[in-house]
Design a protein around this motif. Structure first.
Motif, short mmCIF file in Angstrom:
data_model
loop_
_atom_site.label_atom_id
_atom_site.label_comp_id
_atom_site.label_asym_id
_atom_site.label_seq_id
_atom_site.Cartn_x
_atom_site.Cartn_y
_atom_site.Cartn_z
N ILE A 1 0.88 -1.17 0.00
CA ILE A 1 0.00 0.00 0.00
C ILE A 1 0.91 1.21 0.00
CG2 ILE A 1 -1.71 1.32 1.27
CD1 ILE A 1 -2.76 -1.32 2.40
N PRO A 2 0.87 2.06 -1.02
CA PRO A 2 0.03 1.93 -2.21
C PRO A 2 0.53 0.78 -3.09
CG PRO A 2 1.56 3.74 -2.50
CD PRO A 2 1.75 3.23 -1.09
N CYS A 3 -0.29 0.38 -4.03
CA CYS A 3 0.07 -0.75 -4.89
C CYS A 3 0.47 -0.33 -6.30
CB CYS A 3 -1.07 -1.77 -4.94
SG CYS A 3 -2.56 -1.15 -5.71
N LEU A 4 0.27 0.93 -6.66
CA LEU A 4 0.65 1.42 -7.98
C LEU A 4 1.79 2.42 -7.88
CD1 LEU A 4 -2.83 2.06 -9.63
CD2 LEU A 4 -1.27 0.17 -10.09
N PHE A 5 2.76 2.29 -8.77
CA PHE A 5 3.90 3.19 -8.84
C PHE A 5 4.17 3.51 -10.29
CE2 PHE A 5 4.33 0.48 -5.16
CZ PHE A 5 4.62 1.35 -4.14
N ALA A 6 4.69 4.70 -10.55
CA ALA A 6 5.03 5.09 -11.92
C ALA A 6 6.33 5.89 -11.90
CB ALA A 6 3.90 5.90 -12.55
N ILE A 7 7.27 5.46 -12.73
CA ILE A 7 8.55 6.15 -12.87
C ILE A 7 8.88 6.25 -14.36
CG2 ILE A 7 9.41 5.34 -10.63
CD1 ILE A 7 11.18 3.31 -12.18
N SER A 8 9.86 7.06 -14.67
CA SER A 8 10.32 7.13 -16.05
C SER A 8 10.73 5.74 -16.52
CB SER A 8 11.52 8.08 -16.14
OG SER A 8 12.09 8.01 -17.43
N HIS A 9 10.41 5.41 -17.76
CA HIS A 9 10.76 4.12 -18.34
C HIS A 9 12.22 4.09 -18.80
CE1 HIS A 9 10.20 0.36 -20.40
NE2 HIS A 9 10.08 0.86 -21.62
N THR A 10 12.86 5.26 -18.86
CA THR A 10 14.21 5.38 -19.39
C THR A 10 15.26 5.13 -18.31
OG1 THR A 10 13.40 7.03 -20.96
CG2 THR A 10 15.78 6.87 -20.68
N ASP A 11 16.13 4.17 -18.55
CA ASP A 11 17.25 3.88 -17.65
C ASP A 11 18.27 5.02 -17.81
OD1 ASP A 11 19.75 3.05 -16.65
OD2 ASP A 11 19.33 0.96 -17.06
N PRO A 12 18.54 5.78 -16.74
CA PRO A 12 19.45 6.92 -16.88
C PRO A 12 20.90 6.53 -17.15
CG PRO A 12 18.81 6.65 -14.60
CD PRO A 12 17.99 5.68 -15.40
N VAL B 1 15.39 8.91 -11.15
CA VAL B 1 14.44 8.92 -12.27
C VAL B 1 13.20 9.69 -11.84
CG1 VAL B 1 15.27 6.76 -13.31
CG2 VAL B 1 13.43 6.68 -11.61
N THR B 2 12.48 10.19 -12.82
CA THR B 2 11.25 10.93 -12.55
C THR B 2 10.19 9.98 -12.02
OG1 THR B 2 11.76 12.46 -14.34
CG2 THR B 2 9.46 12.40 -13.59
N ILE B 3 9.48 10.42 -10.99
CA ILE B 3 8.32 9.66 -10.49
C ILE B 3 7.06 10.43 -10.88
CG2 ILE B 3 9.53 8.53 -8.58
CD1 ILE B 3 8.21 10.64 -6.72
N TYR B 4 5.98 9.70 -11.03
CA TYR B 4 4.70 10.28 -11.42
C TYR B 4 3.61 9.86 -10.45
CZ TYR B 4 7.05 11.02 -15.86
OH TYR B 4 7.94 11.41 -16.83
N PRO B 5 2.82 10.82 -9.96
CA PRO B 5 1.65 10.43 -9.18
C PRO B 5 0.75 9.55 -10.03
CG PRO B 5 2.10 12.77 -8.91
CD PRO B 5 2.97 12.28 -10.03
N GLU C 1 -0.39 11.70 -13.34
CA GLU C 1 -0.27 13.15 -13.40
C GLU C 1 1.03 13.47 -14.13
OE1 GLU C 1 -0.73 17.08 -10.59
OE2 GLU C 1 -0.06 15.22 -9.66
N VAL C 2 0.91 14.11 -15.29
CA VAL C 2 2.07 14.41 -16.12
C VAL C 2 2.12 15.90 -16.42
CG1 VAL C 2 2.16 12.10 -17.17
CG2 VAL C 2 0.81 13.90 -18.25
N PRO C 3 3.33 16.42 -16.65
CA PRO C 3 3.45 17.84 -17.01
C PRO C 3 2.79 18.12 -18.35
CG PRO C 3 5.60 16.90 -16.46
CD PRO C 3 4.63 15.77 -16.55
N ILE C 4 2.24 19.31 -18.46
CA ILE C 4 1.71 19.78 -19.74
C ILE C 4 2.87 20.44 -20.46
CG2 ILE C 4 0.12 21.37 -20.88
CD1 ILE C 4 -1.73 21.08 -18.45
N LYS C 5 3.17 19.97 -21.64
CA LYS C 5 4.27 20.55 -22.43
C LYS C 5 3.88 21.96 -22.87
CE LYS C 5 6.85 16.89 -22.41
NZ LYS C 5 8.10 16.83 -21.74
#
Length: 122
Positions: A40-51, A96-100, A111-115
């Motif tokens: 808990i929480p069970c969902l995570f989001a990070i950049s897919h790109t290996d730095p 790496v970037t994390i995303y809510p 939640e992602v930035p608006i370009k």
């Protein structure tokens, strides 16, 4: 540079694989979404790109737990990234970037930035 964000639907809950990640495309580029049903929480989001390599591979990494921290090991050079903070455990200068991320009904949304080019001119 703007700090405005938007919530973007990226996949359906049925697309997720327990204790694993999937790659999704967002307005901010490729993101790795991980589903760890026993946390808990069970969902995570990070950049897919290996730095370390620049390759989009992190969703294919092995998930686990190191000292109570949810992590993914890069499939290339095996560095571990904390899924809550994005920090590399082996090199604290790298992150790496994390995303809510949340579940909206059966939809996974980030939640992602608006370009800047996507924003309306006032």
């Amino acid at each position: 540079m703007s700090n405005k964000t938007q919530w973007q639907s990226v996949c359906h809950i049925d697309d997720l694989v327990p204790d694993s990640g999937i790659a999704v495309w967002t307005e901010d580029g490729p993101v790795a979404v991980f589903y760890l049903p026993n946390r808990i929480p069970c969902l995570f989001a990070i950049s897919h790109t290996d730095p370390f390599s620049g390759a989009n591979v992190l969703a294919r990494g092995i998930t686990g737990d190191l000292k109570g921290q949810p992590v993914v090991a890069s499939p290339l050079y095996k560095q571990h990234f904390n899924l809550e903070t994005g920090a590399c455990l082996e090199d604290t200068s790298i992150k790496v970037t994390i995303y809510p991320v949340l579940l909206d009904g059966d939809e996974v949304v980030l939640e992602v930035p608006i370009k800047a080019h996507d924003q309306a001119v006032a």
